[in-house]
Design an enzyme around this catalytic site. Structure first.
Site: not given
Length: 153
Positions: A52, A54, A82, A85
């Site tokens: 992801h 992040e 999410c 993260c």
């Protein structure tokens, strides 16, 4: 200032879309002015469910600063983080998170969970939400509309 750095995150998200990745971008800024990381989703490209924006940005920032503690940094991300993260944000000790669009299906900051301000955890973050939410959300809406049109996952 927040809009300037969120626009950088949007540029990262646009790059993700060009590479057929879910358009989420992240930028980490140290001491309010120095960009130490910029990343976008790369799950398809890297075949990695943890890739992801992040997560990649946190790794870049830690490498750049030579420390896993990102205590004087702000994370800008185009979509509400999410649970994975949010956990990484807490573990990295990032004090401030700024995000654009909310994520009603996986958001762990305000939508489904409130991980970044959970009193039971040893770290909490200041959160600013809705910064340039419309363009952040439109990137995602357009991307998924196109994916459906093409019959992709």
């Amino acid at each position: 200032m927040h809009e300037i750095f969120m626009r950088m995150a949007i540029q990262q998200a646009e790059q993700a879309a060009r590479e057929d990745e879910v358009p989420v971008g992240a930028v980490i800024v140290r001491a309010g002015q120095q960009v130490v990381a910029a990343a976008y989703n790369q799950r398809e490209q890297l075949r990695d469910p943890t890739a992801h924006a992040e997560m990649i940005a946190i790794t870049q920032a830690a490498e750049s600063l030579g420390d896993w503690r990102l205590e004087d940094c702000t994370l800008y991300v185009t979509l509400e983080p999410c649970p994975m993260c949010a956990g990484a944000i807490l573990l990295a000790r990032i004090p401030t998170v700024v995000y654009g669009a909310t994520d009603p299906k996986a958001g762990a900051v305000h939508s489904l969970y409130h991980l970044l301000d959970d009193q039971r955890l040893n770290h909490r973050c200041q959160v600013l939400s809705g910064i340039l939410a419309a363009p952040c959300g439109e990137l995602l809406t357009s991307f998924f509309r196109q994916q459906r049109r093409l019959g992709k996952k």
